[in-house]
Design a protein around this motif. Sequence first.
Motif, PDB file in Angstrom:
ATOM      1  N   ILE A  88       0.809  -1.219   0.017  1.00  0.00           N
ATOM      2  CA  ILE A  88       0.033   0.063   0.130  1.00  0.00           C
ATOM      3  C   ILE A  88       0.850   1.303  -0.092  1.00  0.00           C
ATOM      4  O   ILE A  88       0.481   2.063  -0.607  1.00  0.00           O
ATOM      5  N   ILE A  89       2.352   1.448   0.584  1.00  0.00           N
ATOM      6  CA  ILE A  89       3.185   2.171   0.677  1.00  0.00           C
ATOM      7  C   ILE A  89       3.254   2.590  -0.880  1.00  0.00           C
ATOM      8  O   ILE A  89       3.342   3.606  -1.280  1.00  0.00           O
ATOM      9  N   ALA A  90       3.988   1.510  -1.261  1.00  0.00           N
ATOM     10  CA  ALA A  90       4.488   1.238  -2.693  1.00  0.00           C
ATOM     11  C   ALA A  90       3.400   1.932  -3.743  1.00  0.00           C
ATOM     12  O   ALA A  90       3.572   2.905  -4.606  1.00  0.00           O
ATOM     13  N   ALA A  91       2.424   1.465  -3.705  1.00  0.00           N
ATOM     14  CA  ALA A  91       1.033   1.867  -4.605  1.00  0.00           C
ATOM     15  C   ALA A  91       0.968   3.346  -4.427  1.00  0.00           C
ATOM     16  O   ALA A  91       0.664   4.173  -5.460  1.00  0.00           O
ATOM     17  N   TYR A  92       0.809   3.787  -3.019  1.00  0.00           N
ATOM     18  CA  TYR A  92       0.318   5.063  -3.148  1.00  0.00           C
ATOM     19  C   TYR A  92       1.527   6.313  -3.672  1.00  0.00           C
ATOM     20  O   TYR A  92       1.188   7.329  -4.041  1.00  0.00           O
ATOM     21  N   VAL A  93       2.519   5.579  -3.082  1.00  0.00           N
ATOM     22  CA  VAL A  93       3.893   6.618  -3.463  1.00  0.00           C
ATOM     23  C   VAL A  93       3.979   6.538  -5.034  1.00  0.00           C
ATOM     24  O   VAL A  93       4.251   7.868  -5.726  1.00  0.00           O
ATOM     25  N   MET A  94       3.931   5.212  -5.731  1.00  0.00           N
ATOM     26  CA  MET A  94       3.987   5.346  -7.018  1.00  0.00           C
ATOM     27  C   MET A  94       2.902   6.016  -7.679  1.00  0.00           C
ATOM     28  O   MET A  94       3.132   7.003  -8.779  1.00  0.00           O
ATOM     29  N   ALA A  95       1.770   6.132  -7.160  1.00  0.00           N
ATOM     30  CA  ALA A  95       0.360   6.838  -7.909  1.00  0.00           C
ATOM     31  C   ALA A  95       0.847   8.279  -7.917  1.00  0.00           C
ATOM     32  O   ALA A  95       0.346   9.022  -8.587  1.00  0.00           O
ATOM     33  N   GLN A  96       1.214   8.738  -6.591  1.00  0.00           N
ATOM     34  CA  GLN A  96       1.397  10.375  -6.446  1.00  0.00           C
ATOM     35  C   GLN A  96       2.492  10.723  -7.471  1.00  0.00           C
ATOM     36  O   GLN A  96       2.344  11.865  -8.113  1.00  0.00           O
ATOM     37  N   ALA A  97       3.480   9.895  -7.264  1.00  0.00           N
ATOM     38  CA  ALA A  97       4.533  10.439  -8.436  1.00  0.00           C
ATOM     39  C   ALA A  97       4.195  10.043  -9.842  1.00  0.00           C
ATOM     40  O   ALA A  97       4.793  11.178 -10.384  1.00  0.00           O
ATOM     41  N   THR A  98       3.580   9.292 -10.217  1.00  0.00           N
ATOM     42  CA  THR A  98       3.103   9.269 -11.520  1.00  0.00           C
ATOM     43  C   THR A  98       2.250  10.389 -11.934  1.00  0.00           C
ATOM     44  O   THR A  98       2.442  10.715 -12.867  1.00  0.00           O
ATOM     45  N   VAL A  99       1.129  10.703 -10.901  1.00  0.00           N
ATOM     46  CA  VAL A  99       0.141  11.909 -11.232  1.00  0.00           C
ATOM     47  C   VAL A  99       1.112  13.151 -11.547  1.00  0.00           C
ATOM     48  O   VAL A  99       0.936  13.759 -12.330  1.00  0.00           O
ATOM     49  N   LEU A 100       2.040  13.491 -10.566  1.00  0.00           N
ATOM     50  CA  LEU A 100       2.698  14.678 -10.614  1.00  0.00           C
ATOM     51  C   LEU A 100       3.736  14.670 -11.997  1.00  0.00           C
ATOM     52  O   LEU A 100       3.838  15.613 -12.486  1.00  0.00           O
ATOM     53  N   PHE A 101       4.589  13.466 -12.199  1.00  0.00           N
ATOM     54  CA  PHE A 101       5.377  13.699 -13.343  1.00  0.00           C
ATOM     55  C   PHE A 101       4.331  13.685 -14.641  1.00  0.00           C
ATOM     56  O   PHE A 101       4.938  14.166 -15.759  1.00  0.00           O
ATOM     57  N   TYR A 102       3.284  12.875 -14.886  1.00  0.00           N
ATOM     58  CA  TYR A 102       2.490  13.130 -15.896  1.00  0.00           C
ATOM     59  C   TYR A 102       2.003  14.406 -16.238  1.00  0.00           C
ATOM     60  O   TYR A 102       2.137  14.792 -16.997  1.00  0.00           O
TER      61      TYR A 102
END
Length: 292
Positions: A88-102
């Motif tokens: 859950i930590i990895a998923a939320y961190v990856m989601a936040q990073a993906t949204v921002l860099f997108y």
Amino acid sequence: MQQYIEFKKQRELGEILSDTFGFIRNQFQPFFGTILKIVGPYLLVMLISLGFYYYFIGDMFSFSVETSNDFFNPIMMVLVFFIFFLAIIAAYVMAQATVLFYIKSYANNKGVINFEEIKKNVYTHFWSFIGLGLLVGLSIMVGFIFCIIPGIYLYPILALSFSVMVFNQKGVSEAYGYSFTLIKDNWWITFITFFVIGIIVGIASYAFSIPAYIYMMVKMGTMAGETDPVALTGGIFDPIYILLNLLSVSVQFLLNIITLVAGVLIYFNLNEKKNFTGTYERIDNLGKSSEG
């Protein structure tokens, strides 16, 4: 042709809300496609481990003495919970990073995104997001411990620190500190904007959790006359109940994307008020076009 949404400009509350949903609607397929390609494996591990966790809880509460693996259930439950915690930590961190860099790729290239660049940035900055997340989480937690109000005060400030780290290209400590400077004199409007977005996302999340609650109540009602403790305690943890809960968690995870997009728009609104970055870029582009 998809409408291009300019991020680097000032907005009122209503514009932030409308542009948040406008961006998600216009970019729905490439946006969520990118998120699923990068975050999907981590989300899948999170859901599978959560499903097994529900299963072991139901099995332990069944009070069954007939199975031979009762001794291992607590151990397995702890192991599964540990895997779920990491996922859950990895998923939320990856989601936040993906949204921002997108959004960074989208804004820098006037609506055109570069998937490989986004993916590379997400993995490159993964531990920076972890570090900043820990710093922000601890700060807000300590704030809530001290009479709650400090935690409420810190949330809208530190929620912007991730955008500061990505769009201002600052380190963890610099992003943390600069978020206080960025929000200066605009705390109330920022808080209200996050609050309104939180209400919208919260209501939508609750709506998708209703089917699991209804199923549980119906199931408990049909078992009310049962004398078998296994049926009364472990019976609600059946595959349908677990699947409904996993569906609810998946939707809530995706609804969190709305808050992330709104947070970026809030960041750019404050950044324009303070630095006029987008305004200077548009003036510079006008000068170049006139020279050409």
